[in-house]
Design a protein around this motif. Structure first.
Motif, PDB file in Angstrom:
ATOM      1  N   PRO A 143       0.830  -1.211   0.000  1.00  0.00           N
ATOM      2  CA  PRO A 143       0.000   0.000   0.000  1.00  0.00           C
ATOM      3  C   PRO A 143       0.860   1.255   0.000  1.00  0.00           C
ATOM      4  O   PRO A 143       1.958   1.278   0.570  1.00  0.00           O
ATOM      5  CB  PRO A 143      -0.806  -0.129   1.297  1.00  0.00           C
ATOM      6  CG  PRO A 143      -0.876  -1.601   1.551  1.00  0.00           C
ATOM      7  CD  PRO A 143       0.454  -2.142   1.091  1.00  0.00           C
ATOM      8  N   THR A 170     -11.324   3.407  -4.077  1.00  0.00           N
ATOM      9  CA  THR A 170     -10.274   2.507  -4.541  1.00  0.00           C
ATOM     10  C   THR A 170      -9.035   2.634  -3.660  1.00  0.00           C
ATOM     11  O   THR A 170      -8.892   3.589  -2.891  1.00  0.00           O
ATOM     12  CB  THR A 170      -9.882   2.843  -5.987  1.00  0.00           C
ATOM     13  OG1 THR A 170      -9.446   4.214  -6.054  1.00  0.00           O
ATOM     14  CG2 THR A 170     -11.054   2.646  -6.937  1.00  0.00           C
ATOM     15  N   GLU A 171      -8.136   1.682  -3.783  1.00  0.00           N
ATOM     16  CA  GLU A 171      -6.851   1.756  -3.096  1.00  0.00           C
ATOM     17  C   GLU A 171      -6.066   2.944  -3.652  1.00  0.00           C
ATOM     18  O   GLU A 171      -5.973   3.128  -4.863  1.00  0.00           O
ATOM     19  CB  GLU A 171      -6.071   0.460  -3.312  1.00  0.00           C
ATOM     20  CG  GLU A 171      -4.746   0.387  -2.572  1.00  0.00           C
ATOM     21  CD  GLU A 171      -4.912   0.306  -1.061  1.00  0.00           C
ATOM     22  OE1 GLU A 171      -4.076   0.890  -0.347  1.00  0.00           O
ATOM     23  OE2 GLU A 171      -5.868  -0.346  -0.597  1.00  0.00           O
ATOM     24  N   LEU A 188     -13.146   1.035   0.288  1.00  0.00           N
ATOM     25  CA  LEU A 188     -12.502   1.843   1.317  1.00  0.00           C
ATOM     26  C   LEU A 188     -13.286   3.143   1.529  1.00  0.00           C
ATOM     27  O   LEU A 188     -14.108   3.532   0.703  1.00  0.00           O
ATOM     28  CB  LEU A 188     -11.059   2.161   0.921  1.00  0.00           C
ATOM     29  CG  LEU A 188     -10.147   0.962   0.642  1.00  0.00           C
ATOM     30  CD1 LEU A 188      -8.765   1.428   0.235  1.00  0.00           C
ATOM     31  CD2 LEU A 188     -10.054   0.060   1.882  1.00  0.00           C
ATOM     32  N   ARG A 219      -2.637   8.298   6.794  1.00  0.00           N
ATOM     33  CA  ARG A 219      -3.015   6.976   7.305  1.00  0.00           C
ATOM     34  C   ARG A 219      -3.103   7.045   8.830  1.00  0.00           C
ATOM     35  O   ARG A 219      -2.094   7.160   9.520  1.00  0.00           O
ATOM     36  CB  ARG A 219      -1.997   5.926   6.868  1.00  0.00           C
ATOM     37  CG  ARG A 219      -2.048   5.625   5.366  1.00  0.00           C
ATOM     38  CD  ARG A 219      -1.433   4.273   5.060  1.00  0.00           C
ATOM     39  NE  ARG A 219      -1.421   3.954   3.646  1.00  0.00           N
ATOM     40  CZ  ARG A 219      -2.445   3.444   2.969  1.00  0.00           C
ATOM     41  NH1 ARG A 219      -3.585   3.238   3.585  1.00  0.00           N
ATOM     42  NH2 ARG A 219      -2.329   3.164   1.687  1.00  0.00           N
TER      43      ARG A 219
END
Length: 240
Positions: A143, A170-171, A188, A219
């Protein structure tokens, strides 16, 4: 019989679509030759070593090897790193200095890959493939790291008054042109921070729309968010 034929045709179309988007290569796949990296070492010594050190350890400029360097660039395509080096290095170069050929910059990039332990292969890395090779850590794709500038696609939703989120997102990926498959919705959720950074975008007018956002990834457990720099509508519907 008609239904069976339809299913077969649909399966074939999906298979062709999947085959049209080959998997991305990474620097673990041996994308440069040893000869190319050897040339790059000579150019690096002449152009870069005074600031970055003979062993890429960093002197008056950041190190070009190690965890911090990889974290700065990983999950991005090689063309981003190459363009950064070509356009900005060496730092402080006079405007009237003799231009450095692009081919030398490319060889320098391959030397940096070699010093960082990435394997060589049978062929030289050509400039037209830089945008198709991802720079990853030695443990493969992961990630995108905290703090990275990213692009994400999802559904614009209002969690509560003046609090906007990107749901079914989406990622996150490093900024680049997204393929159609990368624009498909995910699972997500990100809170959208700093919406005032894009004053021309009216979120109420695009509530429930499929959008693409660009910004810096934060994050944080249970509070992941994106500090916005840009946002655009992709579709007035938000469907898988």
């Amino acid at each position: 019989m008609i239904m069976r034929t339809f299913i077969v045709i649909l399966f074939c179309v999906q298979a062709v679509h999947a085959q049209s988007e080959p998997p991305v290569k990474t620097v673990l796949d041996g994308v440069y030759s040893d000869t190319q990296a050897t040339r790059g070492e000579d150019f690096y010594t002449t152009i870069c070593s005074a600031c970055h050190g003979n062993a890429l350890e960093g002197v008056s400029a950041p190190a070009l090897t190690g965890t911090r360097f990889i974290e700065r660039w990983r999950e991005g395509m090689l063309d981003s790193f190459y363009d950064f080096v070509r356009e900005r290095m060496p730092f402080g170069r006079p405007a009237n200095a003799k231009p450095i050929p692009d081919s030398q910059y490319l060889d320098i990039v391959t030397y940096i890959l070699k010093v960082n332990g990435y394997p060589n292969g049978p062929s030289e890395l050509p400039p037209n493939l830089l945008g198709s090779v991802m720079l990853v850590g030695r443990n493969g794709p992961q990630p995108v790291p905290d703090g990275a500038l990213v692009v994400v696609v999802g559904c614009l939703s209002e969690a509560r008054e003046d609090v906007w989120v990107l749901s079914n997102a989406t990622e996150p990926v490093r900024p680049r042109t997204l393929s159609e498959s990368q624009k498909r919705l995910g699972n997500l959720t990100f809170r959208l921070a700093d919406l005032e950074a894009v004053p021309e975008f009216d979120p109420l007018a695009h509530k429930g729309h499929k959008v693409q956002v660009k910004g810096y990834l934060v994050r944080q457990p249970n509070a992941e968010r994106i500090s916005l720099t840009a946002i655009e509508m992709l579709d007035s519907r938000c469907e898988p």
